[in-house]
Motif scaffolding. Structure first.
Motif, PDB file in Angstrom:
ATOM      1  N   ASP B  53       0.928  -1.130   0.065  1.00  0.00           N
ATOM      2  CA  ASP B  53       0.083   0.044   0.156  1.00  0.00           C
ATOM      3  C   ASP B  53       0.975   1.297   0.030  1.00  0.00           C
ATOM      4  O   ASP B  53       2.254   1.181  -0.158  1.00  0.00           O
ATOM      5  N   PRO B  54       0.273   2.434   0.074  1.00  0.00           N
ATOM      6  CA  PRO B  54       1.020   3.633   0.093  1.00  0.00           C
ATOM      7  C   PRO B  54       2.140   3.862   1.198  1.00  0.00           C
ATOM      8  O   PRO B  54       3.187   4.360   1.078  1.00  0.00           O
ATOM      9  N   ASN B  55       1.861   2.952   2.327  1.00  0.00           N
ATOM     10  CA  ASN B  55       2.752   3.088   3.221  1.00  0.00           C
ATOM     11  C   ASN B  55       3.808   2.054   3.376  1.00  0.00           C
ATOM     12  O   ASN B  55       4.744   1.767   4.271  1.00  0.00           O
ATOM     13  N   GLY B  56       3.696   1.164   2.133  1.00  0.00           N
ATOM     14  CA  GLY B  56       4.767   0.084   2.066  1.00  0.00           C
ATOM     15  C   GLY B  56       4.062  -1.437   2.757  1.00  0.00           C
ATOM     16  O   GLY B  56       4.862  -2.495   2.633  1.00  0.00           O
ATOM     17  N   ALA B  57       2.949  -1.342   3.411  1.00  0.00           N
ATOM     18  CA  ALA B  57       2.691  -2.374   4.059  1.00  0.00           C
ATOM     19  C   ALA B  57       1.921  -3.569   2.984  1.00  0.00           C
ATOM     20  O   ALA B  57       1.582  -3.315   1.922  1.00  0.00           O
ATOM     21  N   GLN B  58       2.317  -4.712   3.386  1.00  0.00           N
ATOM     22  CA  GLN B  58       1.622  -5.857   2.432  1.00  0.00           C
ATOM     23  C   GLN B  58       0.481  -6.337   2.678  1.00  0.00           C
ATOM     24  O   GLN B  58      -0.111  -6.477   3.775  1.00  0.00           O
ATOM     25  N   LYS B  59      -0.198  -6.364   1.500  1.00  0.00           N
ATOM     26  CA  LYS B  59      -1.546  -6.835   1.713  1.00  0.00           C
ATOM     27  C   LYS B  59      -2.010  -7.826   0.294  1.00  0.00           C
ATOM     28  O   LYS B  59      -1.468  -7.906  -0.576  1.00  0.00           O
ATOM     29  N   PRO B  60      -2.924  -8.497   0.569  1.00  0.00           N
ATOM     30  CA  PRO B  60      -3.609  -9.299  -0.401  1.00  0.00           C
ATOM     31  C   PRO B  60      -3.919  -8.534  -1.568  1.00  0.00           C
ATOM     32  O   PRO B  60      -4.315  -7.489  -1.740  1.00  0.00           O
ATOM     33  N   LEU B  61      -3.335  -8.942  -2.923  1.00  0.00           N
ATOM     34  CA  LEU B  61      -3.804  -8.392  -4.111  1.00  0.00           C
ATOM     35  C   LEU B  61      -5.361  -7.858  -4.028  1.00  0.00           C
ATOM     36  O   LEU B  61      -5.759  -6.776  -4.609  1.00  0.00           O
ATOM     37  N   ALA B  62      -6.075  -8.959  -3.723  1.00  0.00           N
ATOM     38  CA  ALA B  62      -7.438  -8.499  -3.876  1.00  0.00           C
ATOM     39  C   ALA B  62      -7.880  -7.840  -2.380  1.00  0.00           C
ATOM     40  O   ALA B  62      -9.255  -7.892  -2.095  1.00  0.00           O
ATOM     41  N   HIS B  63      -7.318  -7.369  -1.560  1.00  0.00           N
ATOM     42  CA  HIS B  63      -7.610  -6.589  -0.175  1.00  0.00           C
ATOM     43  C   HIS B  63      -8.777  -5.611  -0.554  1.00  0.00           C
ATOM     44  O   HIS B  63      -9.573  -5.259   0.149  1.00  0.00           O
ATOM     45  N   LEU B  64      -8.758  -5.106  -1.991  1.00  0.00           N
ATOM     46  CA  LEU B  64      -9.701  -4.016  -1.994  1.00  0.00           C
ATOM     47  C   LEU B  64     -11.247  -4.678  -2.201  1.00  0.00           C
ATOM     48  O   LEU B  64     -12.264  -4.095  -2.159  1.00  0.00           O
ATOM     49  N   LEU B  65     -11.163  -6.182  -2.321  1.00  0.00           N
ATOM     50  CA  LEU B  65     -12.489  -6.644  -2.199  1.00  0.00           C
ATOM     51  C   LEU B  65     -13.002  -7.152  -1.088  1.00  0.00           C
ATOM     52  O   LEU B  65     -14.219  -7.482  -1.079  1.00  0.00           O
ATOM     53  N   PHE B  66     -12.190  -6.880   0.011  1.00  0.00           N
ATOM     54  CA  PHE B  66     -12.673  -7.308   1.370  1.00  0.00           C
ATOM     55  C   PHE B  66     -13.354  -6.343   1.732  1.00  0.00           C
ATOM     56  O   PHE B  66     -13.032  -5.270   2.596  1.00  0.00           O
ATOM     57  N   LYS B  67     -14.623  -5.914   1.402  1.00  0.00           N
ATOM     58  CA  LYS B  67     -15.584  -5.047   1.670  1.00  0.00           C
ATOM     59  C   LYS B  67     -16.957  -5.456   2.190  1.00  0.00           C
ATOM     60  O   LYS B  67     -17.374  -6.523   1.948  1.00  0.00           O
ATOM     61  N   ASP B  68     -17.237  -4.373   3.119  1.00  0.00           N
ATOM     62  CA  ASP B  68     -18.753  -4.860   3.783  1.00  0.00           C
ATOM     63  C   ASP B  68     -19.638  -4.363   2.572  1.00  0.00           C
ATOM     64  O   ASP B  68     -19.526  -3.418   1.952  1.00  0.00           O
ATOM     65  N   LEU B  69     -20.863  -5.605   2.817  1.00  0.00           N
ATOM     66  CA  LEU B  69     -22.004  -4.914   2.106  1.00  0.00           C
ATOM     67  C   LEU B  69     -23.013  -4.344   2.832  1.00  0.00           C
ATOM     68  O   LEU B  69     -23.190  -4.775   3.965  1.00  0.00           O
ATOM     69  N   THR B  70     -23.125  -3.123   2.683  1.00  0.00           N
ATOM     70  CA  THR B  70     -24.108  -2.205   3.475  1.00  0.00           C
ATOM     71  C   THR B  70     -25.382  -2.311   3.222  1.00  0.00           C
ATOM     72  O   THR B  70     -25.785  -2.583   2.106  1.00  0.00           O
ATOM     73  N   PHE B  71     -26.099  -2.037   4.096  1.00  0.00           N
ATOM     74  CA  PHE B  71     -27.806  -2.073   3.902  1.00  0.00           C
ATOM     75  C   PHE B  71     -27.965  -0.969   3.045  1.00  0.00           C
ATOM     76  O   PHE B  71     -28.937  -1.156   2.215  1.00  0.00           O
TER      77      PHE B  71
END
Lengths: 674, 413
Positions: B53-71
């Motif tokens: 990420d912008p801070n250099g932290a490692q994340k899954p490539l699909a981390h942006l799909l880890f999203k809440d489905l809101t009402f």
């Protein structure tokens, strides 16, 4: 560069490298399979054996419902307000029905059980009292009662609760009350019974009656020589009423009206009516029509003569008296001019002492003094003067206890919350010795006498077994009284608090429905669903409609069945109906051939209006309503679902919502049990 | 769901691969003798499933799909009236629209292989012309899941309680929640996207044409400059495929490089280089995403200035006469942020430009064998070199963590 073999080697090398490169090109590694949660699918509250919650034994339900068609853009806040109202109304109604079924009706059952237990002691007490020497008791009570009024006045005067003038005034008025009691007894239906001894109008007055030589004819008024007793009607009338001061010359000599009356005056009329055995007077008082007899009794006491054409129409003014106005309470009025009914109020002085009767026995304006006098004098008078049948109608106290509470249904403790009291037995069991059945004394006042020091010796006549049974009965009475009070509270809570807030969950009561932007249509409809064998027959209709809708569907397969022409009549419309047993859904459709006749007229919303319809061009459209049912605690059944306006192709032009319940039907059924 | 951002990340992968194919720590100042031809086959492979990420932290490539489905998203997905009714129902029951009904999860793995034939020709003894045409072979695998939470259960319970009696709606809602991934894919396809599935592609990348000139070459050092241009011959990013891997930037990119060799005793040598790539303005078709909405947005073609690139590196090599090749090196890569122009809202510009400023620090290792010196000494029949290099990413920002394995074959003729 040795070019001779270079080409072959070069090509070979290129091929090798390219192959290696392409072999390296595989697909991506498989992604880790992600979890996909599975929520359980909610189930419909369906029971195949109870289609639409109906059975052959519980075969009909009537829903009062509302239908709105939403505007295109209701705000979430408007939707919220409507949902809150409908949801809240369902909860209120369900709770109310639960309250009825689980609290109020059981409360009534509890009262009945407590009453039965209490009354069960009567036979036991009678049985245990068989060996009591009642003549001894009568002599004892009579001895005390003979001078009791004067004794009490002396005590009151000694306590400075009344003045000497009060005492003189009271003594002057006391005969008036005794005379009134005589008239009261003379008009009592119980005179039709046989007694072993002459019943007394009021034991406290016996010395007065003796002084006036009333009841002197032994042939009429003597004790019964026969064990089966005798009737004292003529004794009370000839030797009592006709001799009484209230039957004064000015009264009995007055001419009858109307002028065509065959009687010269009242005396002639009454003498004729009385005959030798009581005549029409006796027959009237003991008539089968209790209500009519009660009116006659009231007439005889001097009121309501013009209210009803009676058996005495030939001298309609026979008992009428025009009472003079009461003057200063210090005066002793000519009480013979007053109605016996008025004079009877002397003994009805309440603790509050607001009755005009206070003027007959002057009391101070002090409430404390009044209460004291009440305790010492008037309450004691009442204990002797209460008479079955009279007490019930004269007592209008609605306070919640078993002796007074009379609130419909079969719970009427005021008339029946009384006990057999063979010992002590006052104006009834002691002096009104009845043949065949006991008279009933008022239990509340029995306590007054029992606790009165003047009668302290009376309990010495009671056997231990009777005392014990009476103690147990007193407990049973307390339990009954408590049950009645509890039931009264429960019923009052339902009627005064629970039921009023229920009002109606029809959406017409929700202001927001009428707000612009929420809905374009609002109307109420009823839906009657009747299970007949394997069919559900549906009838529905909208407010303002002149045409009703009928449908029939087979429960087994949801197909339609025929609606009889008799049912449809001339103006009925046949519903296109489907039933989904698994979803407990009745879906109906009907064409709007005549929107106005079906409850869909052009109707602008008005501030006070219930219905409105701002949908246009409805003619030829089709209305579809999906009614899902459910059942809440208290067996409140509800329907919810959607409504649609469909065009010819089946496209949904408008979407609506419905809400309805069977509260009115259910509440009516339960209320008949409370 | 911020699905559009996924594609941005996969563009990064392609860019990283491209750079790996052209920038290489083991630079040198060597040129071909006049008239000599050289063909290098460079094959680069990488697997990736993580990103920084912008801070250099490692994340899954699909981390942006880890999203809440809101009402709120559920309400928006309904027709307008039903959406309002759902909002009213949520209000009635004290549930905030922003509350989550569950969370999406995803895993995306990718593999990219670039085979780049690089043809070179010695124009003079100090000037070499080279052309590289990379061939991309890329694939991504994707799996998306959805885990309903207690709010979902609560919603269904509230709808289906007897006093509400909205069981038909509860059943419909349960069906949709159980098929949340399907609903997501439907939403994507309804809006012109391809659903999230495995993807693969093959094709030519951007073509690089370079001219290398060695100006100094003595017993102690050498110095060479390289200038050239990257031609946009590769397939651009398809804005309708979220896990697409583009093969080219889509813009012309002239570049210049300076490299210096220092010759050390015992067959050791070092090299340093710097390179700057200027990407020329172009146009690009993108989705006008915002932070809040990344699916229901149209495609537009915008003026586009891809961020310029800067490369630098140093290496130490050991190359004895018998042909062994060995070395270690370090490279630094920086790509500046993209800039979008045209008639675009500020929100969309920010969303598109987010995470496009990238950098990486890499360590590189090389081992191989070369017959060039032996050939020059008459001891080998064919002049060629074979080496294997491994690039280890030490740190990065907004870059896929994609260690590279390279295989190079150099033929001279």
């Amino acid at each position: 560069m040795p070019a001779s073999n270079f080409g072959a080697k070069f090509v070979n090398a290129i091929f090798t490298v390219s192959t290696l490169a392409l072999v390296a090109c595989g697909g991506a590694r498989p992604a880790v399979q992600q979890y996909r949660g599975v929520l359980p699918i909610p189930e419909y509250p369906a029971n195949p054996s109870r289609p639409f919650f109906l059975t052959d034994g519980d075969s009909e339900v009537v829903f009062n419902s509302s239908l709105i068609y939403w505007s295109e853009t209701p705000t979430p806040t408007q939707v919220q307000a409507i949902l809150e109202h409908t949801h809240g109304a369902r909860i209120l109604k369900s709770n109310a029905l639960v309250e009825l079924t689980e609290v109020v009706i059981p409360g009534k059952t509890e009262v009945s059980a407590a009453r039965a237990k209490y009354e069960g002691y009567n036979a036991k007490i009678i049985d245990a009292s068989k060996n009591i020497d009642k003549s001894t008791v009568r002599e004892y009570v009579g001895g005390v009662a003979a001078t009791l009024f004067d004794d009490r006045l002396n005590e009151l005067a000694a306590s400075n609760l009344i003045t000497a003038a009060d005492k003189v005034h009271a003594q002057a008025m006391w005969p008036a009350y005794c005379e009134a009691k005589l008239w009261e007894l003379a008009t009592n239906a119980q005179l039709s019974r046989n007694y072993l001894r002459r019943p007394t109008p009021l034991q406290l007055c016996e010395s007065y009656y003796a002084s006036k030589n009333y009841f002197a004819d032994a042939s009429l008024c003597g004790s019964s020589a026969d064990a089966s007793g005798k009737n004292y009607f003529m004794c009370i009338w000839r030797e009592g009423l006709l001799k009484s001061a209230l039957f004064a010359d000015s009264y009995k000599d007055a001419r009858c009206t109307p002028a065509s009356s065959p009687y010269a005056n009242r005396l002639a009329a009454i003498t004729d009516w009385l005959g030798t055995e009581g005549g029409i007077l006796k027959g009237t008082l003991e008539g089968a029509d209790a209500a009519a007899a009660n009116i006659e009794r009231t007439i005889l006491l001097g009121d309501l003569i013009d209210r009803k054409a009676t058996s005495f129409k030939d001298c309609r003014n026979a008992f009428i008296r025009k009472e003079p106005a009461l003057g200063d309470q210090a005066e002793v009025p000519d009480w013979t001019l007053f109605k016996p009914e008025t004079l009877l109020q002397i003994g009805e002085i309440s603790e509050n002492g607001s009755s005009e009767a206070l003027r007959f026995i002057p009391l101070t304006s002090s409430d404390a003094t009044n209460k004291e006098v009440y305790n010492r004098l008037t309450k004691l008078i009442k204990s002797f003067s209460q008479r079955p049948g009279i007490a019930a109608s004269a007592n209008s106290d609605k306070s919640k206890n078993a002796t007074n509470f009379a609130d419909g249904g079969d719970v009427r403790p005021s008339a029946e919350a009384s006990s057999l009291h063979p010992v002590p037995s006052y104006s009834d069991a002691t002096f009104n010795v009845v043949v065949g059945e006991p008279l009933i004394a008022n239990n509340a006042y029995a306590d007054t006498v029992e606790s009165d020091p003047a009668f302290a010796g009376i309990k010495t006549f009671e056997p231990v077994s009777v005392k014990s049974l009476k103690a147990e009965q007193a407990q049973a009475f307390a339990a009954w009284n408590e049950a009645v009070a509890k039931y009264a509270d429960e019923k009052a809570h339902y009627n005064e608090q629970s039921k009023p807030v229920i009002d109606n969950n029809r959406l017409s009561t929700v202001d927001v429905v009428k707000d612009p932007g929420a809905a374009v249509y609002l109307n109420n409809y009823y839906m009657n669903v009747h299970k007949v064998g394997g069919e559900l027959r549906v009838q529905m209709g909208f407010d303002l409609a002149t045409q009703q809708l009928f449908g029939c569907v087979n429960i087994a397969d949801g197909t339609q069945c025929a609606v009889s022409s008799d049912q449809l009549g001339a103006s009925g419309i046949k519903l296109d109906i489907k039933f989904d047993n698994a979803a407990n859904l009745i879906s109906v459709k009907f064409p709007l051939a005549d929107p106005t006749a079906l409850g869909f007229p052009d109707l602008p919303r008005t501030p006070g209006g219930v219905q409105f319809n701002e949908m246009t061009n409805l003619k030829g459209r089709t209305v579809q309503i999906d009614n899902y049912t459910n059942q809440l605690p208290g067996e409140l059944r509800i329907i919810t679902g959607n409504g649609y306006i469909l065009d010819a192709a089946g496209n949904k032009l408008n979407t609506g919502s419905i809400t309805g319940d069977n509260f009115a039907q259910r509440e009516q059924a339960l209320s008949s049990q409370q | 769901m911020r699905t559009r951002s996924l594609s941005v990340r996969l563009v990064c992968v392609a860019l990283g691969m491209l750079e790996a194919a052209s920038a290489y720590a083991f630079e040198d100042t060597k040129v071909l003798p006049k008239g000599v031809r050289n063909l290098t086959i460079r094959s680069v492979n990488t697997n990736f499933d993580t990103i920084t990420d912008p801070n250099g932290a490692q994340k899954p490539l699909a981390h942006l799909l880890f999203k809440d489905l809101t009402f709120k998203q559920m309400a928006n997905a309904e027709d307008p009236l039903k959406g309002r009714q759902l909002r009213g129902f949520l209000l009635q029951n004290g549930i905030s629209e922003s509350e989550s009904a569950g969370q999406f999860s995803a895993d995306i793995k990718g593999r990219v292989t670039v085979t780049a034939p690089i043809a070179a020709y010695g124009i003079t003894d100090s000037m070499t012309l080279a052309v590289a045409v990379p061939i991309y072979n890329a694939a991504t695998s994707a799996s998306v899941g959805f885990r309903p939470n207690s709010n979902s259960t609560k919603l269904l319970s509230l709808l289906s309680r007897p006093e509400t009696n909205q069981i038909a709606n509860a059943r419909e809602a349960a069906g949709k929640l159980n098929d949340a991934v399907g609903q997501l894919n439907k939403k994507l396809t309804d809006n012109g996207f391809q659903s999230i599935n495995n993807w693969s592609g093959q094709g030519m990348g951007d073509t690089t044409i370079a001219l290398k000139y060695r100006s100094i070459d003595n017993s102690r050092m050498g110095l060479a400059t390289t200038t050239g241009v990257v031609a946009p011959t590769g397939r651009r990013k398809d804005p309708n495929i979220l896990n697409d891997v583009p093969f080219g930037d889509g813009v012309w990119s002239p570049f210049a490089q300076v490299a210096v060799d220092q010759k050390l005793p015992l067959s050791f040598s070092t090299n340093q280089f710097v390179k700057y790539t200027e990407t020329l303005p172009g146009t690009r078709t993108v989705r006008t995403i915002t932070y809040d909405e990344m699916v229901e947005v149209p495609n537009v073609t915008l003026d586009y200035n891809m961020g310029n690139k800067f490369d630098a590196g140093t290496s130490l090599r050991y190359q004895p006469a018998y042909g062994l090749l060995a070395g270690v090196g370090y490279t630094y890569f920086r790509k500046f942020g993209d800039v979008y122009g045209g008639n675009l809202s500020l929100d969309s510009k920010k969303a598109l430009q987010r995470w496009t400023d990238m950098q990486a620090h890499n360590a590189e290792f090389l081992v191989g064998y070369s017959t060039v010196q032996l050939y020059q000494a008459g001891r080998a029949d064919i002049p060629f070199a074979v080496n294997v290099a491994y690039t280890k990413q030490l740190a990065s920002r907004n870059m896929p963590i994609s260690d590279l394995a390279q295989f190079n074959v150099d033929l001279f003729f």
